[in-house]
Write a protein that holds these residues in place. Structure first.
Motif, PDB file in Angstrom:
ATOM      1  N   ASN A   1     -26.228 -18.681  36.020  1.00 26.94           N
ATOM      2  CA  ASN A   1     -27.030 -18.362  37.198  1.00 26.94           C
ATOM      3  C   ASN A   1     -28.370 -17.709  36.867  1.00 26.94           C
ATOM      4  OD1 ASN A   1     -24.924 -19.340  38.830  1.00 26.94           O
ATOM      5  ND2 ASN A   1     -23.917 -17.347  38.784  1.00 26.94           N
ATOM      6  N   THR A   2     -29.007 -18.176  35.809  1.00 30.06           N
ATOM      7  CA  THR A   2     -30.318 -17.658  35.437  1.00 30.06           C
ATOM      8  C   THR A   2     -31.254 -18.841  35.239  1.00 30.06           C
ATOM      9  OG1 THR A   2     -29.746 -17.659  33.090  1.00 30.06           O
ATOM     10  CG2 THR A   2     -29.389 -15.608  34.288  1.00 30.06           C
TER      11      THR A   2
ATOM     12  N   ASN B   1     -25.308 -20.400  30.114  1.00 31.09           N
ATOM     13  CA  ASN B   1     -26.070 -20.763  31.306  1.00 31.09           C
ATOM     14  C   ASN B   1     -25.340 -20.135  32.487  1.00 31.09           C
ATOM     15  OD1 ASN B   1     -28.115 -22.528  30.214  1.00 31.09           O
ATOM     16  ND2 ASN B   1     -26.432 -23.885  29.709  1.00 31.09           N
TER      17      ASN B   1
END
Length: 99
Positions: A6-7, A4
């Motif tokens: 920053n998307t 996970n």
């Protein structure tokens, strides 16, 4: 591996046990995924993941990799992988053919 970073959606990488096992002892892999043992830090293995211009290098415990490989061998012994894969189905999906 699931990241996970920053998307909107997690990024998933699938790393083969043969690659992980080989990377414990020497530089292994080509292209977007490479695995190699540290020459300085005992018991550390590096994993490089590349996607386009982005690249991340992760450090992993060699012992954890050994445990992972051993457990996968318990579930699917070496040489029996094809019994657990639908390779014809994968080829059909890649070629966009109906089942």
């Amino acid at each position: 591996m699931l990241f996970n970073v920053n998307t909107d959606a997690p990024v998933e990488w699938v790393l083969g046990r043969d690659l992980m096992s080989a990377g414990r002892h020497e530089l292994s892999g080509a292209g977007d995924v490479r695995v190699w043992p540290s020459e300085i830090l005992d018991g550390v293995v590096f994993i490089s993941l590349r996607s386009g211009a982005e690249m991340e290098v992760l450090a992993a415990s060699a012992r954890a990799i050994d445990t992972f490989v051993e457990r996968t061998h318990q579930v699917v012994p070496p040489g029996e992988e094809e019994q657990h894969l639908d390779l014809d189905g994968v080829v059909r999906r890649l070629m966009d053919e109906p089942s």
